[in-house]
Motif scaffolding. Sequence first.
Motif: not given
Length: 219
Positions: A51-73
């Motif tokens: 929790y020093r790095h992420f608010a929780g699992k939801d935040a991890m999932l969002a960063e993973l899926l939004v992040g890869i979409s941003e990287r691809l584009f």
Amino acid sequence: MNNAPTRTPAASNRRAQILQEAARLFAERGFHGVGVDEIGAAVGISGPGLYRHFAGKDAMLAELLVGISERLFAGGRERVAEAVAAGAGAAAVLDSLIDGHIDFALDDRALITLHDRELGQLRDADRKQVRSLQRQYVELWVDVVRGLHPHAQEAEARAAVHAVFGLLNSTPHLGRPGALPGRAATAALLRRLALGALAALSEGSPARENGKPTPGQSR
């Protein structure tokens, strides 16, 4: 004044490590099948320490899926810009896009699985952002594909791009990494398959649609 906290290189590396392990565990067991403590154990810290790095699992999932979409584009736009600046033709621009997506498909297979299974777990705002980035990425490809196949209708080119994405994103189903013919050989095979699928667009030329024989074709 920007009051956002500044992350040290060590903190950024730790976040990347956490995300990598979270992606692997989510892909293997499902989002709801993995606890924070398990993710922490995979990176050698306590669950609460995450929790020093992420608010929780939801935040991890969002960063993973939004992040890869941003990287691809972003990566796709950069590849197109570099190829155009170098004076490359449409075929070379398309080759560059395909190579970039193949790198993703071979190196981030867990994220492909995660997207297919867990996109619905995102908050509405995050899911809409993913979809928006994906649409922009598709349209980037459509413009390049139509430059190479000018007779293809826009809807037809878009359908072909989606089909190629489905082909390239099949890598999680190709077996364990050791069962594949090697990264270079697999990448070469995927490239040939993608180019072959897109080459089918040339079969929809106006001459063929009007029933006129194309060169080398008899009635």
